[in-house]
Design a protein around this motif. Structure first.
Motif, PDB file in Angstrom:
ATOM      1  N   VAL A   1       0.841  -1.203   0.000  1.00  0.00           N
ATOM      2  CA  VAL A   1       0.000   0.000   0.000  1.00  0.00           C
ATOM      3  C   VAL A   1       0.876   1.254   0.000  1.00  0.00           C
ATOM      4  CG1 VAL A   1      -1.663   1.351   1.347  1.00  0.00           C
ATOM      5  CG2 VAL A   1      -1.982  -1.113   1.100  1.00  0.00           C
ATOM      6  N   ILE A   2       1.956   1.209   0.798  1.00  0.00           N
ATOM      7  CA  ILE A   2       2.855   2.369   0.875  1.00  0.00           C
ATOM      8  C   ILE A   2       3.559   2.599  -0.463  1.00  0.00           C
ATOM      9  CG2 ILE A   2       4.970   3.265   1.946  1.00  0.00           C
ATOM     10  CD1 ILE A   2       4.104   1.861   4.516  1.00  0.00           C
ATOM     11  N   THR A   3       4.148   1.516  -0.999  1.00  0.00           N
ATOM     12  CA  THR A   3       4.952   1.669  -2.223  1.00  0.00           C
ATOM     13  C   THR A   3       4.103   1.762  -3.485  1.00  0.00           C
ATOM     14  OG1 THR A   3       5.182  -0.748  -2.375  1.00  0.00           O
ATOM     15  CG2 THR A   3       6.917   0.464  -1.222  1.00  0.00           C
ATOM     16  N   GLY A   4       2.895   1.171  -3.455  1.00  0.00           N
ATOM     17  CA  GLY A   4       2.073   1.143  -4.655  1.00  0.00           C
ATOM     18  C   GLY A   4       0.992   2.197  -4.725  1.00  0.00           C
ATOM     19  N   VAL A   5       0.605   2.757  -3.571  1.00  0.00           N
ATOM     20  CA  VAL A   5      -0.484   3.734  -3.542  1.00  0.00           C
ATOM     21  C   VAL A   5      -0.038   5.063  -2.947  1.00  0.00           C
ATOM     22  CG1 VAL A   5      -2.819   4.227  -2.710  1.00  0.00           C
ATOM     23  CG2 VAL A   5      -2.201   1.886  -3.348  1.00  0.00           C
ATOM     24  N   ILE A   6       0.448   5.032  -1.700  1.00  0.00           N
ATOM     25  CA  ILE A   6       0.728   6.288  -0.990  1.00  0.00           C
ATOM     26  C   ILE A   6       1.900   7.035  -1.620  1.00  0.00           C
ATOM     27  CG2 ILE A   6       1.425   7.297   1.219  1.00  0.00           C
ATOM     28  CD1 ILE A   6      -0.104   5.089   2.625  1.00  0.00           C
ATOM     29  N   ILE A   7       3.040   6.359  -1.787  1.00  0.00           N
ATOM     30  CA  ILE A   7       4.222   7.041  -2.335  1.00  0.00           C
ATOM     31  C   ILE A   7       3.968   7.571  -3.750  1.00  0.00           C
ATOM     32  CG2 ILE A   7       6.638   6.757  -2.997  1.00  0.00           C
ATOM     33  CD1 ILE A   7       6.228   6.905   0.008  1.00  0.00           C
ATOM     34  N   PRO A   8       3.365   6.800  -4.672  1.00  0.00           N
ATOM     35  CA  PRO A   8       3.100   7.357  -6.007  1.00  0.00           C
ATOM     36  C   PRO A   8       2.158   8.556  -6.001  1.00  0.00           C
ATOM     37  CG  PRO A   8       2.992   4.960  -6.070  1.00  0.00           C
ATOM     38  CD  PRO A   8       3.071   5.349  -4.625  1.00  0.00           C
ATOM     39  N   LEU A   9       1.208   8.594  -5.048  1.00  0.00           N
ATOM     40  CA  LEU A   9       0.246   9.696  -5.010  1.00  0.00           C
ATOM     41  C   LEU A   9       0.746  10.913  -4.223  1.00  0.00           C
ATOM     42  CD1 LEU A   9      -3.170   7.839  -4.546  1.00  0.00           C
ATOM     43  CD2 LEU A   9      -2.295   8.959  -6.603  1.00  0.00           C
ATOM     44  N   LEU A  10       1.874  10.764  -3.528  1.00  0.00           N
ATOM     45  CA  LEU A  10       2.384  11.875  -2.720  1.00  0.00           C
ATOM     46  C   LEU A  10       2.631  13.149  -3.540  1.00  0.00           C
ATOM     47  CD1 LEU A  10       4.868  10.483  -0.029  1.00  0.00           C
ATOM     48  CD2 LEU A  10       2.697  11.652   0.304  1.00  0.00           C
ATOM     49  N   PRO A  11       3.268  13.054  -4.731  1.00  0.00           N
ATOM     50  CA  PRO A  11       3.473  14.299  -5.496  1.00  0.00           C
ATOM     51  C   PRO A  11       2.172  15.034  -5.800  1.00  0.00           C
ATOM     52  CG  PRO A  11       4.843  12.536  -6.376  1.00  0.00           C
ATOM     53  CD  PRO A  11       3.927  11.909  -5.377  1.00  0.00           C
ATOM     54  N   LEU A  12       1.104  14.292  -6.134  1.00  0.00           N
ATOM     55  CA  LEU A  12      -0.189  14.920  -6.397  1.00  0.00           C
ATOM     56  C   LEU A  12      -0.734  15.575  -5.129  1.00  0.00           C
ATOM     57  CD1 LEU A  12      -2.529  15.425  -8.372  1.00  0.00           C
ATOM     58  CD2 LEU A  12      -3.493  13.209  -7.677  1.00  0.00           C
ATOM     59  N   TYR A  13      -0.554  14.908  -4.000  1.00  0.00           N
ATOM     60  CA  TYR A  13      -1.002  15.447  -2.711  1.00  0.00           C
ATOM     61  C   TYR A  13      -0.235  16.727  -2.373  1.00  0.00           C
ATOM     62  CZ  TYR A  13      -2.059  15.413   2.332  1.00  0.00           C
ATOM     63  OH  TYR A  13      -2.466  15.744   3.612  1.00  0.00           O
ATOM     64  N   ILE A  14       1.082  16.693  -2.543  1.00  0.00           N
ATOM     65  CA  ILE A  14       1.907  17.878  -2.278  1.00  0.00           C
ATOM     66  C   ILE A  14       1.538  19.011  -3.229  1.00  0.00           C
ATOM     67  CG2 ILE A  14       4.276  18.769  -2.259  1.00  0.00           C
ATOM     68  CD1 ILE A  14       3.646  16.871   0.041  1.00  0.00           C
ATOM     69  N   PHE A  15       1.261  18.664  -4.493  1.00  0.00           N
ATOM     70  CA  PHE A  15       0.823  19.670  -5.457  1.00  0.00           C
ATOM     71  C   PHE A  15      -0.435  20.375  -4.961  1.00  0.00           C
ATOM     72  CE2 PHE A  15      -2.109  20.696  -8.935  1.00  0.00           C
ATOM     73  CZ  PHE A  15      -1.358  21.614  -9.651  1.00  0.00           C
ATOM     74  N   GLY A  16      -1.401  19.602  -4.471  1.00  0.00           N
ATOM     75  CA  GLY A  16      -2.644  20.184  -3.962  1.00  0.00           C
ATOM     76  C   GLY A  16      -2.420  21.066  -2.746  1.00  0.00           C
ATOM     77  N   ILE A  17      -1.515  20.647  -1.853  1.00  0.00           N
ATOM     78  CA  ILE A  17      -1.209  21.446  -0.662  1.00  0.00           C
ATOM     79  C   ILE A  17      -0.649  22.803  -1.067  1.00  0.00           C
ATOM     80  CG2 ILE A  17       0.340  21.639   1.322  1.00  0.00           C
ATOM     81  CD1 ILE A  17      -1.852  19.764   1.964  1.00  0.00           C
ATOM     82  N   PHE A  18       0.344  22.808  -1.955  1.00  0.00           N
ATOM     83  CA  PHE A  18       0.983  24.075  -2.334  1.00  0.00           C
ATOM     84  C   PHE A  18       0.108  24.890  -3.287  1.00  0.00           C
ATOM     85  CE2 PHE A  18       4.601  22.241  -0.320  1.00  0.00           C
ATOM     86  CZ  PHE A  18       5.351  23.328   0.101  1.00  0.00           C
ATOM     87  N   LEU A  19      -0.753  24.222  -4.028  1.00  0.00           N
ATOM     88  CA  LEU A  19      -1.733  24.949  -4.830  1.00  0.00           C
ATOM     89  C   LEU A  19      -2.643  25.774  -3.919  1.00  0.00           C
ATOM     90  CD1 LEU A  19      -3.028  25.271  -7.727  1.00  0.00           C
ATOM     91  CD2 LEU A  19      -4.559  23.387  -7.066  1.00  0.00           C
ATOM     92  N   ASN A  20      -3.088  25.157  -2.827  1.00  0.00           N
ATOM     93  CA  ASN A  20      -3.965  25.843  -1.887  1.00  0.00           C
ATOM     94  C   ASN A  20      -3.231  26.967  -1.143  1.00  0.00           C
ATOM     95  OD1 ASN A  20      -6.448  26.242  -0.684  1.00  0.00           O
ATOM     96  ND2 ASN A  20      -6.104  24.747   0.942  1.00  0.00           N
ATOM     97  N   ILE A  21      -1.972  26.690  -0.749  1.00  0.00           N
ATOM     98  CA  ILE A  21      -1.184  27.709  -0.049  1.00  0.00           C
ATOM     99  C   ILE A  21      -0.910  28.896  -0.969  1.00  0.00           C
ATOM    100  CG2 ILE A  21       1.086  28.196   0.961  1.00  0.00           C
ATOM    101  CD1 ILE A  21       1.070  25.371   2.092  1.00  0.00           C
ATOM    102  N   SER A  22      -0.547  28.594  -2.227  1.00  0.00           N
ATOM    103  CA  SER A  22      -0.277  29.658  -3.187  1.00  0.00           C
ATOM    104  C   SER A  22      -1.532  30.475  -3.460  1.00  0.00           C
ATOM    105  CB  SER A  22       0.258  29.060  -4.491  1.00  0.00           C
ATOM    106  OG  SER A  22       0.471  30.053  -5.470  1.00  0.00           O
ATOM    107  N   ASN A  23      -2.672  29.786  -3.578  1.00  0.00           N
ATOM    108  CA  ASN A  23      -3.933  30.471  -3.827  1.00  0.00           C
ATOM    109  C   ASN A  23      -4.328  31.385  -2.668  1.00  0.00           C
ATOM    110  OD1 ASN A  23      -7.234  30.138  -3.521  1.00  0.00           O
ATOM    111  ND2 ASN A  23      -6.560  30.467  -5.638  1.00  0.00           N
ATOM    112  N   SER A  24      -3.872  31.039  -1.447  1.00  0.00           N
ATOM    113  CA  SER A  24      -4.199  31.856  -0.269  1.00  0.00           C
ATOM    114  C   SER A  24      -3.187  32.971  -0.036  1.00  0.00           C
ATOM    115  CB  SER A  24      -4.276  30.962   0.976  1.00  0.00           C
ATOM    116  OG  SER A  24      -3.002  30.450   1.299  1.00  0.00           O
ATOM    117  N   GLY A  25      -2.093  33.009  -0.839  1.00  0.00           N
ATOM    118  CA  GLY A  25      -1.130  34.105  -0.746  1.00  0.00           C
ATOM    119  C   GLY A  25      -0.072  33.944   0.324  1.00  0.00           C
ATOM    120  N   GLN A  26       0.223  32.692   0.775  1.00  0.00           N
ATOM    121  CA  GLN A  26       1.187  32.493   1.860  1.00  0.00           C
ATOM    122  C   GLN A  26       2.461  31.799   1.415  1.00  0.00           C
ATOM    123  OE1 GLN A  26      -0.388  31.279   5.747  1.00  0.00           O
ATOM    124  NE2 GLN A  26      -2.341  30.951   4.747  1.00  0.00           N
ATOM    125  N   VAL A  27       2.651  31.602   0.108  1.00  0.00           N
ATOM    126  CA  VAL A  27       3.705  30.723  -0.361  1.00  0.00           C
ATOM    127  C   VAL A  27       5.099  31.275  -0.096  1.00  0.00           C
ATOM    128  CG1 VAL A  27       3.815  31.679  -2.702  1.00  0.00           C
ATOM    129  CG2 VAL A  27       4.367  29.277  -2.308  1.00  0.00           C
TER     130      VAL A  27
END
Length: 403
Positions: free
Chosen positions: A168-194
């Motif tokens: 689950v870690i190597t096949g699901v969580i780790i591959p999806l982490l970049p997308l998750y991080i993208f969403g986090i920084f997308l939201n932070i950037s959209n809020s003006g705190q980047v």
């Protein structure tokens, strides 16, 4: 031609850069799509974390009950002691430096940002089967029980469960982490705190690199005193392992180099063949340092209270959780997410920042881990020679052959 794979760290860096850039011009409806994906992933993480702890910690503790007896116990205690020292050393260093290093840094809650916060289109609740502390207690109980009774049935089932969790870690969580991080920084950037977040990233990375070097000198100074050898020469001999770990980002992949350089430090070959693979799993001083330093930085930026009592309990539990860290890039932070959530109160945004910060420095932590393994091996070699455990070395040879 062989297709070149992009590592996890470059993917995370690309995700951060894209998230920041896209947050400046993405329309609100598109940002909400990624927030919805992040919400689903975050809820899945909350569901899987107790299972992750149970599936990794219980077999890990059971494995420590087998093998070469007293030397195994001493090695495990020494690795845990080094890991605890790293955690408390980082706490005091951060407590002294952060007030002036991060004095202007502040991470406002997204709901108080200048831009009105966006919300996901929908959420799917995934309540965990148990809370984090329950899973930890259950893991300790099962692990210690399996090590005592030497039962094959439950141990086999837990090993299969561990394999599932690792998949689950190597096949699901780790591959999806970049997308998750993208969403986090997308939201932070959209809020003006980047801008504030990126400034903190650079400062913390520089500070942790400096702290890992200081920590390694302390570890080899202790090893030099115990073994009555020159600590600088011991450290110099381990530099090839340090540089290899910087490139591989994996303690397991660096084992052959770590083993060879440890033997050059005068450690008995059979003992080194036992201690180095074991410490590659249970000794994570560098990983603990990164997690403690990053957690304190995010808590300070978020205005969360930082007390020695809470952090001390967190460090003690983190040292145990690190034993469960799977041998993949970013595995240690996955094992620590439950503690960050339950003991320090980290929400989805804070966890996302922790993952991004941790993986950005993954090479430094791994290099610190494997180089410190050499210091532990030198100390264990001295203890073994002093005790004249000739019979134990024969057991070690059997364990190495079995492994």
């Amino acid at each position: 031609m062989k297709k070149k794979k992009i590592g996890l760290l470059p993917k995370i860096v690309i995700a951060i850069a894209l998230g920041i850039a896209c947050g400046l011009f993405f329309p609100g409806w598109l940002v909400r799509i990624f927030l919805t994906i992040n919400g689903l992933f975050s809820n899945f993480l909350g569901f899987i974390i107790p299972l992750l702890i149970l599936g990794l910690v219980a077999p890990g503790i059971a494995d420590l009950g087998k093998g070469a007896g007293k030397l195994l116990l001493i090695t495990a205690l020494l690795a845990y002691g080094f890991t605890l020292f790293s955690g408390f050393f980082t706490y005091f260093a951060s407590d002294l430096s952060y007030p002036w290093l991060l004095k202007d840094a502040e991470l406002q809650p997204l709901e108080t940002a200048a831009v009105e916060p966006l919300s996901p289109y929908f959420t799917v609740m995934m309540p965990p089967l148990m809370d984090v502390m329950t899973s930890l207690v259950l893991a300790f109980t099962l692990g210690l029980g399996m090590s005592v009774i030497n039962g094959a049935t439950l141990k086999g089932a837990m090993e299969d469960f561990k394999d599932i969790i690792n998949k689950v870690i190597t096949g699901v969580i780790i591959p999806l982490l970049p997308l998750y991080i993208f969403g986090i920084f997308l939201n932070i950037s959209n809020s003006g705190q980047v801008s504030g977040v990126l400034g903190v990233f650079v400062k913390i990375i520089v500070m942790i690199f400096f702290l890992t070097i200081v920590l390694l000198f302390i570890q080899f100074f202790i090893a030099g005193i115990v073994s009555k050898k020159n600590p600088f020469r011991l450290f110099r001999n381990m530099l090839p392992a340090y540089m290899t770990a910087l490139g591989t980002q994996s303690s397991a992949a660096t084992i052959p180099v770590t083993l060879e350089q440890t033997i050059k430090n005068g450690v008995n070959r059979e003992l080194a063949a036992f201690v180095i693979p074991l410490c590659a799993t249970i000794h994570l001083s560098g990983s603990t340092m990164k997690i403690v330093a990053c957690a304190m930085a995010i808590m300070l930026m978020s205005g969360m209270p930082i007390s020695f009592g809470v952090m001390a309990g967190f460090i003690f539990m983190l040292g145990i959780a690190m034993v469960a860290a799977p041998g993949v890039p970013g595995g240690a932070i996955m094992a620590a997410l439950g503690l960050l959530q339950s003991m320090l109160g980290f929400d989805e945004t804070a966890q996302g920042l922790m993952i991004a910060l941790y993986i950005a420095m993954d090479s430094f932590g791994t290099a610190c881990n494997v180089t410190g393994d050499g210091a532990i091996a030198v100390i264990m070699d001295r203890i073994n020679k002093k005790s004249n455990h000739t019979g134990t070395l024969e057991e070690l040879e059997e364990v190495v052959v079995v492994e």
